[in-house]
Structures are given as structure tokens and as C-alpha cells.
Design an enzyme around this catalytic site. Sequence first.
Site, PDB file in Angstrom:
ATOM      1  N   CYS A  71     -10.759 -28.116  12.158  1.00 53.21           N
ATOM      2  CA  CYS A  71      -9.808 -27.219  11.500  1.00 53.21           C
ATOM      3  C   CYS A  71      -8.501 -27.958  11.217  1.00 53.21           C
ATOM      4  CB  CYS A  71      -9.544 -25.999  12.386  1.00 53.21           C
ATOM      5  SG  CYS A  71      -8.289 -24.874  11.736  1.00 53.21           S
ATOM      6  N   ASP A  93      -8.066  -6.973   2.862  1.00 57.89           N
ATOM      7  CA  ASP A  93      -6.932  -7.096   3.774  1.00 57.89           C
ATOM      8  C   ASP A  93      -7.351  -6.536   5.117  1.00 57.89           C
ATOM      9  OD1 ASP A  93      -5.162  -4.425   4.588  1.00 57.89           O
ATOM     10  OD2 ASP A  93      -6.508  -4.109   2.898  1.00 57.89           O
ATOM     11  N   HIS A 112      -3.535 -19.915  13.240  1.00 58.90           N
ATOM     12  CA  HIS A 112      -4.919 -20.392  13.176  1.00 58.90           C
ATOM     13  C   HIS A 112      -5.833 -19.345  12.539  1.00 58.90           C
ATOM     14  CE1 HIS A 112      -8.826 -22.032  14.220  1.00 58.90           C
ATOM     15  NE2 HIS A 112      -9.131 -20.814  14.643  1.00 58.90           N
ATOM     16  N   ASP A 116       0.850  -1.180   0.000  1.00 63.13           N
ATOM     17  CA  ASP A 116       0.000   0.000   0.000  1.00 63.13           C
ATOM     18  C   ASP A 116       0.888   1.233   0.000  1.00 63.13           C
ATOM     19  OD1 ASP A 116       0.648   0.718   2.607  1.00 63.13           O
ATOM     20  OD2 ASP A 116      -1.138  -0.145   3.491  1.00 63.13           O
TER      21      ASP A 116
END
Length: 381
Positions: free
Chosen positions: A309, A271, A340, A89
Site C-alpha cells: 500500500c 458514499d 489508510h 446531501d
Amino acid sequence: MYTLLKTEKRARRGRFETPHGTIETPVFMNVGTLAVIKGAVSSMDLKEIGCQVELSNTYHLHLRPGDKLVRKMGGIHKFMNWDRPILTDSGGFQVFSLAKIRKIKEEGVTFNSHIDGSSIFMGPEESMRIQSNLASTIAMAFDECIELPAEREYVEKSVERTTRWLVRCKNELDRLNEKEDTINKKQMLFGINQGGTYEDIRIAHAKEISKMDLDGYAIGGLAVGETHEEMYRILDVVVPHLPQDKPIYLMGVGTPENILESVERGVDFFDCVLPARNGRHGHVFTSRGKINLNNKRFEMDEKPIDEGCECPACKHYTRSYIRHLFKAKEMLALRLCVLHNLYFYNKLMEDIRKALDEDRFHEFKENKLSEWSRGQEPVEK
């Protein structure tokens, strides 16, 4: 080049070809401000958890280690050992959010470093030169991120200046990409739509910057204090006026719920520092909502963070053990929770793409929102 593969009402499934590989969209970019994810997460880890795009920051890398040093080291891809796309950015948001004293002129902005207080000047040309030195895949145009709420007269003048700055960014990047010693001669440029919460200003600006035929278009100046409803309202009116044959990026967003709502409105790129920042404090996302692993009720919990997961943390460790690591102030706690959360976000985007491929995104979205709401585990402090 962006290829629109499929639509479900306004939601889009696409593919974006870049000099550093193909990006399947919608996509979440994992934020590594200083060419690293905070929480001891490596480039190799990013591949393991399904990251397609890494995002780094022009302002911060300019201050340290310095964009000229990164250039001497072969560019940011080589520097951080990442061979997939990187978006940088422009530094505009940090200039306006971190600098306590700043002076805006047509040429650019003079401000003080948040590190040592030294005076720095950055304008469109400077931002493009820094990003060219970094040799990222996608460079963002230098703009003013307007604070909300803002007076209409100021917003109008700011947006006009941002448009002029975008022209200068494009001209300068075109020049830099022609230079023989430029590392990435195919560096792409995304323009940024601004306008606060004024619908007519947003629409007019979107139409104006769409004429420039850039590689992609971002919507900036949201998720900065306005309500979610206000953000969705702006997306509803602005997205249709941006080129539909180019990727559309909503900057700094957001929560999983924000992402689902924004995909439904036609956004491709996202983002946010939220998953990594939350993870570093033990706040983790699960299929049943958010939990805080610091809570005593997890002291003897033998379950993984999220059952089912496949992230490195959930495959090998219990909630009880990770809670112990936080209480013992061990770095591994931060690392496991950041891994995670980023895996959760990347997997969510993969599932969104699959749902779009199978013409069931709306059903998927409603089911997810219902699951997260119904099974919400309160985040206690």
C-alpha cells in the site's frame, strides 16, 4: 454532463463534468459531514490519497456553523479550502434518523435539533436555500428516507410526497441559480428514488422522476437494515429504469464487497462513513481482508497495515507503532488509520475504473472477492 465511456454488461465507466472539475466514475465520495473528515484529515490530505469528491451534510452544516456563515465565508469550497467537487446531501436522512420527534406535513418536516432540542422546520425550499448558501457542486433533493420494514400503504404515500417535493426542489434551485448574488449559479441537482423494498413502487418512481431531466439520480432508502441480497435485488430492478445518460448514485453504501456488486449492477457514485468510522477504532482494510490493530498479536508486528500500500500510513509506520498509538490514546492513531482506509477505498475505485477500461471488470471483481474471503483476518474485539 455525463459521458458513458464504456460498459461491461451493466457495469459502467463514465466521466462527469461539473462546475468544479471532472469526476471519473465509478467513484467513492469521501464523507466529511461538517466540511471535514473526522480523524484530523485535511483537504490537502484528501488530494494526496486520491479523493475526487468530498461529501458534506446540509443538516449538520445548517446547525453549525450555519449555512449563512458559510455563505459569508465564500461558500463551502473556500471555507474548507477544497477546489474539487463537493456533494451536499439534503438533510432528509438526518431529519428522519436523528430527530426523536418529528412532524411530517406536505410543506416539510418540523423536528427538534439533536444538539440543543430547538425546533427546526425543513422542507424542499429550505433545503435548496441552505445548499445554495453552501454553494456545493451537487445538491441533493429533499426526500423522506423510509424506515424498513414499512407498510406498503405508507410507502406509496411517502413516495408520492417525495415526488412532489422533488418538483419543488427543482423549481426552487432553478430560481436560486438565476439570482445575481448566488455563489454557484451552476449548482447541480440529483433526485432520489425511494420505495422501500417494493419493486413495483421503486420502478414506478424511477420512471416518474426520470421525466424531470435532472443532472443525476440517486437510489436512497437502502443500506438501512435490509439484507445485502434485498439491496442487490432492488438495484437489479431499479437501475435499468433510471436514465442511462446520467450518473447513478447509491446512497450510503458501503463495504468494498457492496461496491463491487453495485458497480456490476450499473452504479456510478458511492458514499459511506464506514472507512473513516472503522479507522477511528483501529479497524482497517487490507488486500487480505479486515484487521483490528488493537489486537495483541500486532504488538510487535513490523509490517505496515497493508504490504504494497502506498498510503501515508503504510509508507512510514508499522502495525506495532500504530497499535501503540491507540493504546496511548494518541490522535495520530486515528489519523493514520482513517488516511489508510480512505486511500484503500479511493484506490479500489481507481482499480475498478482501470479494469472497466481494459474489459476485465468481472474477472477483477471475482478475484477481489476471493482474495478478501480467502485471506480474511478476523476482527477481534
